[in-house]
Design a protein around this motif. Sequence first.
Motif: not given
Length: 111
Positions: A1-7
């Motif tokens: 989930m954190n990866l999607i937010i960073r993207l």
Amino acid sequence: MNLIIRLIVSTLAVLVAAHLIPGVVVANFTTAVVVAIVLGILNTFLKPVLQILALPITILTLGLFYFVINVLIIYLAAYLVSGFRVDGFIAALLFGFVVSVVSAILGMFLD
């Protein structure tokens, strides 16, 4: 989930930078997502190699060559992604600076 937010944060930073800096063109939102992904991949794998290879020049220029490496990464991303164009060294330098600042500010609100 954190990866999607960073993207999403990186994509918004790319869109803001393209809107603010003349000479930087991002065709649409999908292109901005691809630019964010490509910049992330290049910064993860290629940038450390370039920094190690350019360490003597970076020391000689008191760290200013680090900005040239950032510009080269942005030029490479513009070459790889159709719909993303950067016109000139100063535009690429400002693009990198604005993307970094906007990502940091948006990242502070999300952490």
